[in-house]
Enzyme design. Structure first.
Site, PDB file in Angstrom:
ATOM      1  N   HIS A  15       0.844  -1.188   0.000  1.00  0.00           N
ATOM      2  CA  HIS A  15       0.000   0.000   0.000  1.00  0.00           C
ATOM      3  C   HIS A  15       0.884   1.245   0.000  1.00  0.00           C
ATOM      4  O   HIS A  15       2.101   1.144  -0.162  1.00  0.00           O
ATOM      5  CB  HIS A  15      -0.985  -0.031   1.176  1.00  0.00           C
ATOM      6  CG  HIS A  15      -0.335  -0.197   2.509  1.00  0.00           C
ATOM      7  ND1 HIS A  15       0.006   0.863   3.308  1.00  0.00           N
ATOM      8  CD2 HIS A  15       0.072  -1.308   3.165  1.00  0.00           C
ATOM      9  CE1 HIS A  15       0.574   0.414   4.422  1.00  0.00           C
ATOM     10  NE2 HIS A  15       0.624  -0.905   4.350  1.00  0.00           N
ATOM     11  N   ALA A  16       0.315   2.410   0.146  1.00  0.00           N
ATOM     12  CA  ALA A  16       1.017   3.682  -0.071  1.00  0.00           C
ATOM     13  C   ALA A  16       2.320   3.837   0.720  1.00  0.00           C
ATOM     14  O   ALA A  16       3.351   4.170   0.148  1.00  0.00           O
ATOM     15  CB  ALA A  16       0.088   4.853   0.217  1.00  0.00           C
TER      16      ALA A  16
END
Length: 85
Positions: A15-16
């Protein structure tokens, strides 16, 4: 050229936050680094490319290192993957 494979263990996948950390770690090396989820391959030094792979937990990724300092880069990124993902 060196290639490593790693199965993502993080429940949230890439994820980010870890994607940003991975890109930053890859950018520290001058060699070309590519990341692949088996169907698509992207430049590992570009956040949008890494994020667009949509890597989830249990997905095996492969990373290839080609050029100057490829051995050092592959060792550092392999350690990063084990520690963070």
């Amino acid at each position: 050229m060196i290639e490593i494979k790693y199965t993502i263990k993080d429940p949230m996948g890439i994820h980010a936050r870890p994607a940003g950390e991975l890109v930053k770690a890859c950018a520290a090396f001058p060699c070309k680094i590519m990341i692949s989820n088996g169907t698509k391959s992207m430049d590992a030094k570009r956040i949008m490319g890494v994020m667009s792979l949509g890597v989830k937990q249990g997905t095996e990724i492969s990373m290839s290192f080609d050029g100057e300092q490829e051995a050092e880069a592959s060792a550092a990124i392999a350690a990063f993957l084990e520690e963070k993902l």
